[in-house]
Design a protein around this motif. Sequence first.
Motif, PDB file in Angstrom:
ATOM      1  N   LEU A 185       0.824  -1.212   0.000  1.00  0.00           N
ATOM      2  CA  LEU A 185       0.000   0.000   0.000  1.00  0.00           C
ATOM      3  C   LEU A 185       0.856   1.260   0.000  1.00  0.00           C
ATOM      4  O   LEU A 185       0.539   2.237  -0.690  1.00  0.00           O
ATOM      5  CB  LEU A 185      -0.940  -0.018   1.196  1.00  0.00           C
ATOM      6  CG  LEU A 185      -2.045  -1.070   1.118  1.00  0.00           C
ATOM      7  CD1 LEU A 185      -2.715  -1.250   2.476  1.00  0.00           C
ATOM      8  CD2 LEU A 185      -3.075  -0.698   0.058  1.00  0.00           C
ATOM      9  N   LEU A 186       1.946   1.264   0.775  1.00  0.00           N
ATOM     10  CA  LEU A 186       2.860   2.405   0.748  1.00  0.00           C
ATOM     11  C   LEU A 186       3.432   2.585  -0.654  1.00  0.00           C
ATOM     12  O   LEU A 186       3.479   3.703  -1.189  1.00  0.00           O
ATOM     13  CB  LEU A 186       3.989   2.208   1.757  1.00  0.00           C
ATOM     14  CG  LEU A 186       5.073   3.293   1.734  1.00  0.00           C
ATOM     15  CD1 LEU A 186       4.559   4.582   2.369  1.00  0.00           C
ATOM     16  CD2 LEU A 186       6.348   2.817   2.437  1.00  0.00           C
ATOM     17  N   PHE A 189       0.908   4.043  -3.108  1.00  0.00           N
ATOM     18  CA  PHE A 189       0.741   5.490  -2.952  1.00  0.00           C
ATOM     19  C   PHE A 189       1.920   6.256  -3.538  1.00  0.00           C
ATOM     20  O   PHE A 189       1.738   7.212  -4.314  1.00  0.00           O
ATOM     21  CB  PHE A 189       0.578   5.835  -1.474  1.00  0.00           C
ATOM     22  CG  PHE A 189       0.778   7.298  -1.166  1.00  0.00           C
ATOM     23  CD1 PHE A 189      -0.065   8.260  -1.712  1.00  0.00           C
ATOM     24  CD2 PHE A 189       1.816   7.716  -0.345  1.00  0.00           C
ATOM     25  CE1 PHE A 189       0.119   9.616  -1.442  1.00  0.00           C
ATOM     26  CE2 PHE A 189       2.012   9.058  -0.073  1.00  0.00           C
ATOM     27  CZ  PHE A 189       1.169  10.018  -0.623  1.00  0.00           C
ATOM     28  N   VAL A 294      -6.456   3.948  -2.533  1.00  0.00           N
ATOM     29  CA  VAL A 294      -5.227   4.734  -2.381  1.00  0.00           C
ATOM     30  C   VAL A 294      -5.283   6.004  -3.220  1.00  0.00           C
ATOM     31  O   VAL A 294      -5.709   6.003  -4.381  1.00  0.00           O
ATOM     32  CB  VAL A 294      -4.002   3.883  -2.768  1.00  0.00           C
ATOM     33  CG1 VAL A 294      -2.734   4.731  -2.816  1.00  0.00           C
ATOM     34  CG2 VAL A 294      -3.822   2.737  -1.782  1.00  0.00           C
ATOM     35  N   ASN A 295      -4.835   7.115  -2.616  1.00  0.00           N
ATOM     36  CA  ASN A 295      -4.690   8.409  -3.293  1.00  0.00           C
ATOM     37  C   ASN A 295      -5.986   8.885  -3.949  1.00  0.00           C
ATOM     38  O   ASN A 295      -5.973   9.457  -5.043  1.00  0.00           O
ATOM     39  CB  ASN A 295      -3.565   8.346  -4.333  1.00  0.00           C
ATOM     40  CG  ASN A 295      -2.909   9.703  -4.551  1.00  0.00           C
ATOM     41  OD1 ASN A 295      -2.736  10.476  -3.604  1.00  0.00           O
ATOM     42  ND2 ASN A 295      -2.521   9.998  -5.779  1.00  0.00           N
ATOM     43  N   ILE A 304      -3.437   6.808   2.036  1.00  0.00           N
ATOM     44  CA  ILE A 304      -3.072   5.381   2.053  1.00  0.00           C
ATOM     45  C   ILE A 304      -4.132   4.634   2.852  1.00  0.00           C
ATOM     46  O   ILE A 304      -4.019   4.452   4.075  1.00  0.00           O
ATOM     47  CB  ILE A 304      -1.673   5.148   2.652  1.00  0.00           C
ATOM     48  CG1 ILE A 304      -0.657   6.149   2.118  1.00  0.00           C
ATOM     49  CG2 ILE A 304      -1.204   3.728   2.330  1.00  0.00           C
ATOM     50  CD1 ILE A 304       0.731   6.001   2.687  1.00  0.00           C
TER      51      ILE A 304
END
Length: 546
Positions: A185-186, A189, A294-295, A304
Motif C-alpha cells: 500500500l505504501l 501510494f 489509495v490516493n 493510504i
Amino acid sequence: MTKMSAGMFAAVVAMAVVLASSADGFEELTLTLHGSGTTNPSRLLWLTDSLVTARSKVPIHATYRAVGSSAGRSEFVNNLNDYAASELPLSPSQSSDVASDGDVALHFPLHIGAIGVFVNLPTGSSIAPGAAVNLTAAAAAGIFSRTITTWDDAAIVGVNPGLTVPAGAAITVVHRVFGSSSTSLLAEFLNAAAPSQWLVRSSGGDAVAAVLDWPADTVGVEGSSQMAAKVGSTPGSIGYMDAGHGIDAGLAEVALQNAAGLFLTSAKADIAAAASVAPLPASSADAWDSVTLVNQPGTTTWPIVSFTYLLLRQNQTRGDTSGDVVYGQHRQQPDSGALLKAYAEFLFSTEGQELAAKFGFTKLPQTVIDLNAAGLATIRLHPDVPVFAFEESTDTVNGAKERTISVKRKSYELVALDDHDAQLTAAAASIDALTTKVAALEASASSGSGTAAMASSSGSSSDDSTTANVALAVAAIAIIFALAAGIVAALTLRKLSELRAVIDAVNDSLVPGKRSNKASHKYVKNELSRSASSVYSDVELRNVNV
C-alpha cells in the motif's frame, strides 16, 4: 463374526461424535477455527476469538496467526487455513486456483484501515508542540528510495518551517520484510503520487509489490509490532505501519500531502472518504483485485487507505458428516463452516464494528455491510450441520441452546480486563486534568512574576505574596501529579498480577489432551502488558517539570 478394521472403527467413532454434536443435547465436539494473514488486525481477531469462545456453549478452539497478507493468502489458496485476513485481495491467478478446486473465493471487507508513516526525530531536534512533520509524496518517496538521506534535506525542511534538526542528521529507513500489505500500500501510494522519485522495485521489477528489494542501508523488521518497537527506539528513523498501531505505540505520525495538496495525519483525516468514492464490485464473489482506496480525491481524504478483507470459501459443506476433511496439512471439521459463518457475522455486526473502531480502524459504511450480508447468504453449509444463532439480550427460549452464542456468557479474564482498562482510562483522565491545572498555574506564576518586575521598575512596592502562593500551589499540584502517577503504576502492577494469577490457574486446570482456546489467554496477557507499557510511557511523557 466379522472383524472391524482400525480404520472402520475410527470412522464409526468419528461419525458417532459428530452425530452427537448435532443433537439438541450435550455437545462433545470441540469446534476449531484457524485463520492467518495480515498483522494489522491481529489484536481485533484475537479478541474476537476470545469473545466467541467465552460466549459459546459448545467448546471452541480458535486461533489466528499474524504472518502477513501474502502468507495468509497463500495458505488460504492451498487450503491450509479456514480463512485469511488481508489488505490485499486475491490475484486473478489465486482466485483461479480456488476455482480449480470447484470452489469460489469470497471477499468480505472487514473494516477500513489507514497505513501511516511514523518518525522518531533525531536527538537534538525540535518542533512546535502538537505539530507534525510534513512530507510531500515526492519527499517520502525520496526518503524510502534513499535519494534523501538526511533530515536537513531541503525537501523536508522546506515544508516544515517550525522544524529544527541537527545538520547532517542521518535518516534510518525501517521497512517490513516478507509479504506485507503495508509495504504494497505504501508503494502503491508513492508510485501513484511521485512515480519519478519512487525507485524501489521488487525482484521482478515491479514498483508495487508486497515484497521489495530495499536498499542495503535500510533496516528490515517482521510485523507491525517490531516496526513500532524499532522506530520508537531509534532516533532519526522513519517507518510505516497501520496507523492505529503506531498511534497506540505513542509514535509521531507524519502529515502526508494528499491528492488535494493538503498536509494531514490519519488521526485528523476522513478515513472512510476513500471508500465512498472508489467503485466496488457488485458481489463478494466478483474479482476485487482492481479495487483501490489509495490516493483518492478529497480535501480531508487520507491517501493510504485499504479495506482489510476476510477471505472465505463459498463451499463450507466439508464433504459429509462422517468425519474431518483433510486438505494438505489442514484438518477441517464438518461443523467448522457454520462456526466460520457465525464468526464473520459477528465481525460485521454493530458490536464487531465497534470493536474494530476500538483498535483504530474505521467502521464500514452500511452499503458495504449490506454487500457482506448478501455474500454470507451464498455460503453453502452441509444440511445436517446446525447453524449458530446469537443472543444479544435475554432470550429464555433460545439463549441456552447448544448453538447460541450469547452475550450473557462471559469469561472472568475478559471482564477483569475491561475493568482494568476502565480504571486506566479514568487514571489517564485524572492525569490530563492535573496536567492542565499545572500548566495554568505555571502560566499564572509567569504572569505574576512579570507584573512584579514592572511594578518594581516603576519604583512602587509590590506584594510578592500572590506569586509565592502560586508557586506553592504549583509545587502542591506537582506532588499530587507524582502521587497519581505512582497510583497508576501500582494499580497496573496489582491488576496485572491478579489477572496473570487467574490465567495461570485456568491453564493449570486444563485437562491433558483436551483442546482449549489458549489464544484468549495469550490475548489477555498481551493486552495487559501493552496497557501497562502504555501507562508507564504516558506517565513519563506527561511528567511536568515545575
